[in-house]
Design an enzyme around this catalytic site. Structure first.
Site, PDB file in Angstrom:
ATOM      1  N   ARG A   1      -6.537   8.293 -11.005  1.00 53.13           N
ATOM      2  CA  ARG A   1      -7.106   9.058  -9.663  1.00 53.13           C
ATOM      3  C   ARG A   1      -5.999   9.486  -8.481  1.00 53.13           C
ATOM      4  O   ARG A   1      -5.072   8.622  -8.421  1.00 53.13           O
ATOM      5  CB  ARG A   1      -7.835   7.811  -8.909  1.00 53.13           C
ATOM      6  CG  ARG A   1      -8.526   8.191  -7.653  1.00 53.13           C
ATOM      7  CD  ARG A   1      -7.651   7.396  -6.506  1.00 53.13           C
ATOM      8  NE  ARG A   1      -8.669   7.602  -5.285  1.00 53.13           N
ATOM      9  CZ  ARG A   1      -7.904   7.372  -4.035  1.00 53.13           C
ATOM     10  NH1 ARG A   1      -6.654   7.036  -4.210  1.00 53.13           N
ATOM     11  NH2 ARG A   1      -8.600   7.389  -2.964  1.00 53.13           N
TER      12      ARG A   1
ATOM     13  N   SER B   1       0.546  -1.401  -0.103  1.00 53.64           N
ATOM     14  CA  SER B   1      -0.030  -0.099   0.285  1.00 53.64           C
ATOM     15  C   SER B   1       0.842   1.153   0.071  1.00 53.64           C
ATOM     16  O   SER B   1       0.315   2.322  -0.113  1.00 53.64           O
ATOM     17  CB  SER B   1      -0.888  -0.084   1.200  1.00 53.64           C
ATOM     18  OG  SER B   1      -0.315  -0.302   2.408  1.00 53.64           O
TER      19      SER B   1
ATOM     20  N   THR C   1       1.808   6.981  -0.067  1.00 56.46           N
ATOM     21  CA  THR C   1       0.987   5.958  -0.574  1.00 56.46           C
ATOM     22  C   THR C   1       1.100   5.443  -2.014  1.00 56.46           C
ATOM     23  O   THR C   1       1.512   6.216  -2.931  1.00 56.46           O
ATOM     24  CB  THR C   1      -0.408   6.284  -0.162  1.00 56.46           C
ATOM     25  OG1 THR C   1      -1.448   5.018  -0.212  1.00 56.46           O
ATOM     26  CG2 THR C   1      -0.998   7.454  -1.035  1.00 56.46           C
TER      27      THR C   1
ATOM     28  N   THR D   1      -2.015   3.572   3.570  1.00 55.88           N
ATOM     29  CA  THR D   1      -1.355   4.654   3.739  1.00 55.88           C
ATOM     30  C   THR D   1      -0.459   4.918   4.817  1.00 55.88           C
ATOM     31  O   THR D   1      -0.756   4.601   5.864  1.00 55.88           O
ATOM     32  CB  THR D   1      -1.997   6.055   3.364  1.00 55.88           C
ATOM     33  OG1 THR D   1      -2.644   5.955   2.173  1.00 55.88           O
ATOM     34  CG2 THR D   1      -1.005   7.202   3.445  1.00 55.88           C
TER      35      THR D   1
ATOM     36  N   THR E   1      -5.827   8.306   6.853  1.00 56.21           N
ATOM     37  CA  THR E   1      -5.609   6.991   5.998  1.00 56.21           C
ATOM     38  C   THR E   1      -6.881   6.702   5.779  1.00 56.21           C
ATOM     39  O   THR E   1      -8.070   6.890   6.532  1.00 56.21           O
ATOM     40  CB  THR E   1      -4.532   6.134   6.667  1.00 56.21           C
ATOM     41  OG1 THR E   1      -4.755   4.910   5.867  1.00 56.21           O
ATOM     42  CG2 THR E   1      -5.148   5.684   7.950  1.00 56.21           C
ATOM     43  N   GLY E   2      -6.893   5.875   4.759  1.00 58.90           N
ATOM     44  CA  GLY E   2      -8.421   5.045   4.491  1.00 58.90           C
ATOM     45  C   GLY E   2      -8.878   5.684   3.203  1.00 58.90           C
ATOM     46  O   GLY E   2      -8.124   6.226   2.503  1.00 58.90           O
TER      47      GLY E   2
HETATM   48  N1  ASP Z   1      -5.957   7.639   1.681  1.00 58.56           N
HETATM   49  C1  ASP Z   1      -5.383   6.707   0.665  1.00 58.56           C
HETATM   50  C2  ASP Z   1      -6.114   6.966  -0.782  1.00 58.56           C
HETATM   51  O1  ASP Z   1      -7.376   7.088  -0.887  1.00 58.56           O
HETATM   52  C3  ASP Z   1      -5.540   5.344   0.770  1.00 58.56           C
HETATM   53  C4  ASP Z   1      -5.037   4.804   2.295  1.00 58.56           C
HETATM   54  O2  ASP Z   1      -5.060   5.272   3.191  1.00 58.56           O
HETATM   55  O3  ASP Z   1      -4.314   3.665   2.092  1.00 58.56           O
HETATM   56  O4  ASP Z   1      -5.484   7.062  -1.718  1.00 58.56           O
END
Ligand code: ASP
Length: 329
Positions: free
Chosen positions: A218, A87, A208, A190, A241-242
């Protein structure tokens, strides 16, 4: 499920830490010199279990009276270098067209910031982001332009741009998911890392490979200043994160910092941002977002939408992984 205790790892550097008796004066910063005095104790706070080795690297710098900016960069370079990390960095899972595209940003105690997005083939996007901050009049470079800038500044394009393991996962995903990338609870992680140094200065870094199976092109919250990361030295720092889209819809990190400015503790600010997100986004039970915050007094906070978000905290010579509290109970 592995217990929190199992995850706890004491930093190998703990015994080397002598900062209790080695604090620095805030006032010294004005003179540009770093001298001993009555300053702050260093803290490193970062997302997920890859935060443990990242914190260790950051701690090495802080325990030698280094700057938070160097610490956050060196810290996140650890998961960026790990080809097994799915990730962050070049080991990450690709977008739906099979490209691993990288996003990163960095911010220092003066409010300087740099960012790259949609960058391919570079081992350390965080260091390119730092170069953008230090060498250009801009904040953000993306795609081919970011790559061109990286190559002109001594970075090399990596031989592999997707690991065999990530490629295999992509081939499998293509069959099962039929080009419908979604930000579910499992396909992201991330690293966001925020730190305060012995001089009381804050910095942050976020890097990330983004949501797995995303549309080509994207870009999520992670490289966007104010979304994935925000630092205000007078107040504090936050990182997320997320599911990036959920964070972007409410400018997650800056909201947390502004709440701290208005008197909330880091924990209160994290909880309020996550609750606001849930109130505004009716599908909030279907995805994960986690947030971390640190204020300039060295207090920290963490909160998430769902169970499972973990964060690593290095303070007083100990580096441990914790389970974050969460909303969906
Ligand atoms: N926040 C990151 C994204 O949307 C993904 C992640 O946290 O892994 O690209």
């Amino acid at each position: 499920m592995t217990s929190r205790r199992d995850f706890i790892k004491k930093s190998a550097l703990a015994s080397a830490l002598v900062l209790g008796g080695n604090k620095l004066l805030r006032a010294e910063k004005e003179s540009g010199e770093r001298v001993q005095g009555d300053g702050k104790k260093p803290i490193v706070l970062s997302t997920w279990s890859h935060g443990i080795p990242a914190n260790d690297a950051a701690w090495k710098i802080l325990s030698a009276n280094g700057k938070a900016l160097d610490a956050v960069e060196q810290g996140v370079m650890v998961p960026e270098s790990d080809p097994k990390n799915r990730s962050v960095g070049l080991g990450g899972l690709p977008d739906r067209d099979g490209h691993v595209t990288l996003d990163a940003c960095i911010m220092d105690e003066k409010g300087n910031c740099g960012s790259v997005a949609f960058l391919e083939g570079i081992l350390h996007p965080i260091s390119v982001a730092r170069k953008v901050m230090e060498k250009t009049p801009h904040v953000m470079l993306v795609g081919d332009g970011a790559l061109q800038f990286a190559l002109e500044n001594g970075f090399t394009k990596n031989d592999y741009i997707i690991t065999p393991e990530a490629k295999e996962a992509w081939e499998k995903w293509k069959k099962e998911n039929n080009y419908n990338p979604k930000g579910d609870k499992a396909n992201h992680d991330t690293i966001g890392l925020i730190a305060i140094d012995a001089a009381g200065d804050l910095s942050g870094a976020c890097t990330t490979s983004g949501l797995a199976w995303k549309y080509h092109g994207r870009v999520g919250d992670s490289p966007i200043i104010g979304d994935g990361l925000f630092v205000d030295n007078e107040v504090g720092a936050a990182c997320t994160t997320g599911k990036g889209e959920a964070v972007m819809k409410i400018c997650g990190s800056i909201v947390v910092v502004e709440m701290m400015r208005n008197g909330k503790t880091p924990q209160q600010a994290c909880e309020e941002m996550i609750k606001r997100m849930a109130k505004k986004q009716s599908d909030w039970k279907d995805f994960q977002v986690g947030v971390l915050a640190l204020n300039s007094n060295g207090e920290h906070g963490a909160f998430a939408l769902q169970k499972g978000f973990q964060y690593a905290l290095a303070v007083d010579g100990e580096n441990k992984l914790y389970d974050s509290d969460y909303l969906n109970k």
